[in-house]
Motif scaffolding. Structure first.
Motif, PDB file in Angstrom:
ATOM      1  N   GLN A   1      -8.509  -2.080  10.218  1.00  0.00           N
ATOM      2  CA  GLN A   1      -8.266  -2.459   8.818  1.00  0.00           C
ATOM      3  C   GLN A   1      -8.311  -3.984   8.654  1.00  0.00           C
ATOM      4  O   GLN A   1      -8.786  -4.496   7.640  1.00  0.00           O
TER       5      GLN A   1
ATOM      6  N   MET B   1      -7.999   4.750   2.104  1.00  0.00           N
ATOM      7  CA  MET B   1      -7.332   3.449   1.917  1.00  0.00           C
ATOM      8  C   MET B   1      -8.280   2.396   1.344  1.00  0.00           C
ATOM      9  O   MET B   1      -7.909   1.626   0.459  1.00  0.00           O
TER      10      MET B   1
ATOM     11  N   THR C   1       0.844  -1.207   0.000  1.00  0.00           N
ATOM     12  CA  THR C   1       0.000   0.000   0.000  1.00  0.00           C
ATOM     13  C   THR C   1       0.876   1.253   0.000  1.00  0.00           C
ATOM     14  O   THR C   1       0.507   2.261  -0.611  1.00  0.00           O
ATOM     15  N   GLY C   2       2.043   1.192   0.642  1.00  0.00           N
ATOM     16  CA  GLY C   2       2.963   2.336   0.627  1.00  0.00           C
ATOM     17  C   GLY C   2       3.390   2.659  -0.807  1.00  0.00           C
ATOM     18  O   GLY C   2       3.400   3.821  -1.219  1.00  0.00           O
TER      19      GLY C   2
ATOM     20  N   LEU D   1       0.486   4.223  -2.766  1.00  0.00           N
ATOM     21  CA  LEU D   1       0.286   5.623  -2.365  1.00  0.00           C
ATOM     22  C   LEU D   1       1.384   6.516  -2.949  1.00  0.00           C
ATOM     23  O   LEU D   1       1.104   7.588  -3.490  1.00  0.00           O
ATOM     24  N   ARG D   2       2.636   6.048  -2.869  1.00  0.00           N
ATOM     25  CA  ARG D   2       3.747   6.862  -3.405  1.00  0.00           C
ATOM     26  C   ARG D   2       3.569   7.077  -4.910  1.00  0.00           C
ATOM     27  O   ARG D   2       3.836   8.166  -5.436  1.00  0.00           O
TER      28      ARG D   2
ATOM     29  N   GLU E   1       2.219   9.827   9.269  1.00  0.00           N
ATOM     30  CA  GLU E   1       0.954   9.381   9.888  1.00  0.00           C
ATOM     31  C   GLU E   1       0.221   8.435   8.961  1.00  0.00           C
ATOM     32  O   GLU E   1       0.537   8.329   7.780  1.00  0.00           O
ATOM     33  N   LEU E   2      -0.797   7.776   9.509  1.00  0.00           N
ATOM     34  CA  LEU E   2      -1.574   6.848   8.692  1.00  0.00           C
ATOM     35  C   LEU E   2      -2.570   7.612   7.825  1.00  0.00           C
ATOM     36  O   LEU E   2      -3.232   8.542   8.287  1.00  0.00           O
ATOM     37  N   VAL E   3      -2.674   7.201   6.579  1.00  0.00           N
ATOM     38  CA  VAL E   3      -3.659   7.763   5.658  1.00  0.00           C
ATOM     39  C   VAL E   3      -5.043   7.263   6.112  1.00  0.00           C
ATOM     40  O   VAL E   3      -5.179   6.091   6.469  1.00  0.00           O
TER      41      VAL E   3
ATOM     42  N   GLY F   1       2.195  -3.971   4.278  1.00  0.00           N
ATOM     43  CA  GLY F   1       1.831  -2.610   4.720  1.00  0.00           C
ATOM     44  C   GLY F   1       0.340  -2.447   4.971  1.00  0.00           C
ATOM     45  O   GLY F   1      -0.115  -1.392   5.383  1.00  0.00           O
ATOM     46  N   PHE F   2      -0.414  -3.496   4.724  1.00  0.00           N
ATOM     47  CA  PHE F   2      -1.860  -3.484   4.986  1.00  0.00           C
ATOM     48  C   PHE F   2      -2.272  -4.887   5.434  1.00  0.00           C
ATOM     49  O   PHE F   2      -1.846  -5.852   4.818  1.00  0.00           O
TER      50      PHE F   2
ATOM     51  N   ARG G   1      -2.790  -2.291   8.793  1.00  0.00           N
ATOM     52  CA  ARG G   1      -1.874  -1.683   9.760  1.00  0.00           C
ATOM     53  C   ARG G   1      -2.558  -1.416  11.092  1.00  0.00           C
ATOM     54  O   ARG G   1      -1.905  -1.002  12.050  1.00  0.00           O
TER      55      ARG G   1
ATOM     56  N   MET H   1       1.414  11.504   4.587  1.00  0.00           N
ATOM     57  CA  MET H   1       2.548  10.578   4.490  1.00  0.00           C
ATOM     58  C   MET H   1       3.844  11.273   4.892  1.00  0.00           C
ATOM     59  O   MET H   1       4.697  10.669   5.546  1.00  0.00           O
TER      60      MET H   1
HETATM   61  P1  AMP Z   1       5.208   2.062   3.932  1.00  0.00           P
HETATM   62  O1  AMP Z   1       5.961   2.135   2.628  1.00  0.00           O
HETATM   63  O2  AMP Z   1       4.444   0.780   4.086  1.00  0.00           O
HETATM   64  O3  AMP Z   1       6.093   2.356   5.127  1.00  0.00           O
HETATM   65  O4  AMP Z   1       4.084   3.223   3.882  1.00  0.00           O
HETATM   66  C1  AMP Z   1       4.437   4.579   3.713  1.00  0.00           C
HETATM   67  C2  AMP Z   1       3.318   5.479   4.226  1.00  0.00           C
HETATM   68  O5  AMP Z   1       2.099   5.225   3.500  1.00  0.00           O
HETATM   69  C3  AMP Z   1       2.931   5.258   5.673  1.00  0.00           C
HETATM   70  O6  AMP Z   1       3.775   5.976   6.546  1.00  0.00           O
HETATM   71  C4  AMP Z   1       1.496   5.789   5.694  1.00  0.00           C
HETATM   72  O7  AMP Z   1       1.466   7.199   5.681  1.00  0.00           O
HETATM   73  C5  AMP Z   1       0.975   5.307   4.348  1.00  0.00           C
HETATM   74  N1  AMP Z   1       0.365   3.964   4.454  1.00  0.00           N
HETATM   75  C6  AMP Z   1       0.817   2.793   3.918  1.00  0.00           C
HETATM   76  N2  AMP Z   1       0.006   1.769   4.227  1.00  0.00           N
HETATM   77  C7  AMP Z   1      -0.986   2.281   4.988  1.00  0.00           C
HETATM   78  C8  AMP Z   1      -2.132   1.737   5.649  1.00  0.00           C
HETATM   79  N3  AMP Z   1      -2.394   0.410   5.611  1.00  0.00           N
HETATM   80  N4  AMP Z   1      -2.950   2.580   6.340  1.00  0.00           N
HETATM   81  C9  AMP Z   1      -2.694   3.899   6.407  1.00  0.00           C
HETATM   82  N5  AMP Z   1      -1.618   4.478   5.823  1.00  0.00           N
HETATM   83  C10 AMP Z   1      -0.764   3.701   5.122  1.00  0.00           C
END
Ligand code: AMP
Length: 233
Positions: free
Chosen positions: A101, A73, A40-41, A44-45, A66-68, A94-95, A97, A62
């Motif tokens: 969820q 999501m 999921t990260g 989002l990126r 913080e959490l989205v 990453g999901f 989290r 991000m």
């Molecule tokens: P990661 O690459 O998994 O460390 O995710 C990077 C960023 O994306 C996190 O710090 C959150 O801001 C957001 N993110 C990724 N997965 C989630 C999730 N399951 N719920 C909420 N935010 C997420």
């Protein structure tokens, strides 16, 4: 390495702190079972980079680490899991989290199970990679990458032949910004706080399997494969 297999695997959730080896193991599961890894990260990126509506809303959140919010999501995850390449299974990284969820995912999978003519198995198998804290610090602080070819080294465990230079192209190796010691400690703390309730949720429902991530990489892989085979035995 391992022989490829096209059997149904169903959803696999990988839990583990930064540096536990999730990326490495996910790649091996992907190759063996030919199922996608869904981070999921990364999604989002990608949205942030493309400037989509979702990306615009998620960007500042991000950046603060913080959490989205779930309302952003859930549609994103639902859409990704409904694609054809997820039919036989997928690896979630990453999901979920949060425990909320995890509950949402169960409800989604239950719905899919009943509506889909060829459903993936309803419940995810959850594999948590446990690694000793000091070992994690060494793995993360020792991590270096080549900005030219992307090859990853570890100055403690897999050093380059010449001090801090890439074996392949001689470029000076770099440390990722978020791998610095002052950033790692809060990252590990955040992981503990966020993920412990997710692990508890799956433990309560008997779906959590812990693997000793301190073992050599190939041994960890073999254990994971055995868990997935047993799960479907
Ligand atoms: P990661 O690459 O998994 O460390 O995710 C990077 C960023 O994306 C996190 O710090 C959150 O801001 C957001 N993110 C990724 N997965 C989630 C999730 N399951 N719920 C909420 N935010 C997420």
């Amino acid at each position: 390495m391992a022989q490829e297999t096209s059997r149904d695997v169903g959803p696999v959730v990988l839990l583990g702190p930064p540096g536990a080896g999730k990326g490495t193991q996910a790649k091996r599961i992907m190759e063996k079972y030919m199922i996608p890894q869904i981070s999921t990260g990364d999604i989002l990126r990608h949205n942030v980079a493309q400037g989509t509506e979702l990306g615009i809303q998620a960007k500042a959140i991000m950046a603060r680490g913080e959490l989205v919010p779930d309302e952003l999501m859930y549609p994103m995850v639902r859409e990704r899991l409904s694609r054809a390449d997820c039919k036989r299974g997928y690896i979630l990284d990453g999901f979920p989290r949060t425990a909320g969820q995890a509950g949402w995912l169960d409800a989604l999978l239950e719905d899919k199970f009943f509506e889909n003519s060829r459903p993936t198995r309803a419940w995810p198998i959850v594999i948590r990679l446990d690694v000793d804290y000091n070992q994690l610090l060494l793995r993360i602080t020792g991590r270096r990458s080549c900005p030219t070819c992307g090859r990853i080294y570890n100055v403690h465990f897999q050093p380059p032949r010449t001090d801090e230079l890439c074996d392949l192209d001689g470029t000076k190796l770099v440390t990722r910004n978020d791998d610095r010691l002052e950033v790692i400690q809060p990252r590990l703390k955040a992981y503990q706080e966020q993920t412990a309730p997710v692990a508890d949720y799956y433990q309560r429902t008997g779906r959590l399997v812990a693997v000793n991530g301190d073992l050599p990489i190939d041994e960890v892989t073999q254990r994971i494969f055995r868990i997935l085979e047993d799960h479907h035995g």
